[in-house]
Write a protein that holds these residues in place. Structure first.
Motif, PDB file in Angstrom:
ATOM      1  N   LEU A 187       0.894  -1.144  -0.069  1.00 53.78           N
ATOM      2  CA  LEU A 187      -0.242  -0.024  -0.017  1.00 53.78           C
ATOM      3  C   LEU A 187       0.937   1.262  -0.066  1.00 53.78           C
ATOM      4  O   LEU A 187       0.666   2.138  -0.830  1.00 53.78           O
ATOM      5  CB  LEU A 187      -0.984   0.080   1.301  1.00 53.78           C
ATOM      6  N   ILE A 213      -4.584  -0.716  -6.767  1.00 50.22           N
ATOM      7  CA  ILE A 213      -5.041  -1.315  -5.735  1.00 50.22           C
ATOM      8  C   ILE A 213      -5.887  -2.725  -5.935  1.00 50.22           C
ATOM      9  O   ILE A 213      -5.600  -3.526  -5.088  1.00 50.22           O
ATOM     10  CB  ILE A 213      -5.811  -0.184  -4.843  1.00 50.22           C
ATOM     11  N   TYR A 470      -6.763  -2.134   1.933  1.00 49.45           N
ATOM     12  CA  TYR A 470      -6.661  -1.556   0.312  1.00 49.45           C
ATOM     13  C   TYR A 470      -7.918  -0.758   0.433  1.00 49.45           C
ATOM     14  O   TYR A 470      -7.985   0.588  -0.245  1.00 49.45           O
ATOM     15  CB  TYR A 470      -6.735  -2.731  -0.703  1.00 49.45           C
TER      16      TYR A 470
END
Length: 510
Positions: A187, A213, A470
């Protein structure tokens, strides 16, 4: 005027240069009254529903003649505990402790039986996995590996997504926490790449960030399913399979042999499919390799701590693969690797103590595994599997049809769970027992149930820890999360069912 005791206190503290505080009573004022009572405990509606499930089983549904009353009571407590894990009237660990306490208070289990799973080797392997992940994140080694792949494959957006996905697949065997890989390594890198491309949560999310993502989240299921040590739920699944007599020789190699082909196909297909379903506005990223090269140059050579992580984790993975040859179990290899990291100062004991997720997992996993094991010992699991097998036999379905049906049900049920590991602990034993009772080869049932648990980790924003990580970044909205999650989840099952099924036939699993 102030009361005399207040004047004396003020004079004394002023001369000493200290601060002083007074209550309303000291100042001669009446204390405030009428403050309303505020409940600070469990969410009452969720708690009532969770407890109600157990009470209904215990008092409204007759105990079958073939089931011992003790097993039926334990089932009621177990179902209350599982319902609470879904509805979360309290944090998971706290609710599990309440369930554990109930088994002892009601004398359904003895104290020793209730806490027997605390010595379970798989649970401690999961705890150690949290510590290993901490070392990867803390030393920056995981970040370095991912950045290297950005430099190598990041000239296009699609190539960038493949580079990140492949790097996670390589990290996964030695970093056995999908959530830690998501939050600690990928991330931050994705957010940095998106920001440099002018893609932020909101109107510009679809430029780059949303695509990266979703690709990373959807691909993580295949990375986690490829190796036995790539995710905590894998180890738990094998332990529960062993409780049904499914013992797998050389488990690391056997797992990898069975999983590698469908996992590689999944890793090859997923980024391309997300690219088609959710095309990013920016499709070329010529600056990404340059930025990655600058970052690697700034990082310099491997630090002392990174080197020690490479050495200790390399040794640990080798022992995970070949440990059976020298009689060393997976948890023993992990203990040795972690001991070396503690001894060399890569990770401190304070770091381990502060890893709250590990200790929380130790408790609630132990509770669920312990209850599940006791239900098996008391004969309830065999009663359930025999009953279902008898009902399925009347439908004249073969084991293959039953096998597919149960896997489909197991997939759909995950929409009710906020944790992959919670579903494994709650349902995996029963589903495996039903498959085996229908005639499915035990090893095929055990391995495929373990693989399957990784494949639905991205179907919702709450389906797994990495899903929450996420989604929390803010790049993908909820409708898109459910839409892509549902489509990719079905594709994952088809890849593993069709490609995997053909491969498992070739290697003799059935």
């Amino acid at each position: 005027p102030r009361p005399a005791r207040v004047r004396r206190a003020v004079a004394a503290t002023a001369s000493a240069g200290n601060a002083v505080t007074f209550s309303a009573a000291d100042l001669g004022e009446a204390p405030k009254s009428g403050a309303s009572f505020v409940w600070k405990g469990a969410k009452l509606s969720a708690a009532a529903l969770s407890v109600g499930v157990g009470l209904a089983v215990q008092f409204l549904i007759p105990c079958p003649a073939a089931v011992a009353p003790q097993a039926w009571t334990l089932l009621a407590i177990f179902l209350s505990t599982i319902t609470g894990l879904v509805l979360t009237p309290l944090p998971v660990g706290a609710w599990a402790f309440l369930g554990l306490s109930t088994t002892v208070v009601t004398k359904t289990l003895t104290f020793q039986q209730a806490f027997s799973a605390m010595t379970n080797d798989v649970i401690w392997l999961i705890v150690l996995a949290f510590f290993f992940a901490k070392g990867f994140v803390q030393t920056g080694l995981g970040d370095r590996v991912a950045t290297f792949f950005v430099k190598t494959m990041g000239k296009s957006t699609l190539g960038l997504s493949y580079g990140l996905s492949i790097s996670e697949a390589l990290l996964a065997p030695a970093m056995p926490s999908t959530t830690a890989r998501a939050g600690g390594v990928y991330l931050p890198i994705i957010k940095s790449l998106a920001k440099n491309a002018g893609s932020e949560p909101g109107p510009t999310a679809n430029k780059l960030g949303a695509f990266l993502i979703q690709t990373q989240l959807q691909s993580s299921g295949h990375s986690s399913a490829m190796c036995m040590t790539a995710a905590a739920q894998n180890l738990l699944s094998l332990k529960l399979a062993a409780s049904l007599g499914v013992v797998i020789a050389s488990p690391w190699l056997t797992w990898f042999k069975a999983a590698c082909v469908p996992a590689i196909v999944g890793l090859a297909v997923t980024p391309l499919l997300v690219f088609k379903l959710m095309p990013p506005e920016i499709q070329d990223t010529p600056d990404a390799p340059l930025e990655a090269a600058k970052k690697l140059e700034k990082l310099g050579p491997l630090s002392q701590d990174e080197t020690m992580v490479v050495v200790t984790m390399g040794l640990t993975v080798i022992l995970w693969i070949f440990g059976d040859k020298i009689g060393m179990s997976s948890v023993t290899a992990a203990m040795l690797g972690m001991s070396l990291q503690l001894f060399t100062g890569v990770i401190t004991w304070a770091d381990c103590l502060n890893e709250k997720g590990a200790w929380d997992t130790l408790l609630w996993f132990a509770v669920l595994i312990g209850m599940s094991a006791q239900l098996n010992q008391l004969g309830f699991i065999s009663f359930l599997s025999d009953t279902v097998a008898g009902a399925l036999a009347k439908t004249a379905m073969g084991w293959q049809q039953t096998f597919v049906l149960l896997h489909a049900c197991y997939f759909g049920i995950h929409y009710l769970f906020a944790s992959q590991t919670a579903q494994v602990a709650a349902l995996s034993t029963a589903f495996m027992a039903m498959m085996i009772a229908s005639g499915a080869p035990p090893m095929l049932a055990g391995l495929t149930m373990a693989f399957h648990t990784n494949l639905f980790g991205a179907i919702t924003h709450y389906a797994s820890g990495q899903g929450a990580v996420y989604f929390g970044a803010g790049y993908v909205d909820l409708p898109t999360t459910f839409k892509l999650g549902g489509i990719l989840g079905i594709v994952n099952v088809l890849i593993w069912g069709v490609v995997g099924g053909a491969w498992w036939k070739v290697i003799g699993l059935y």
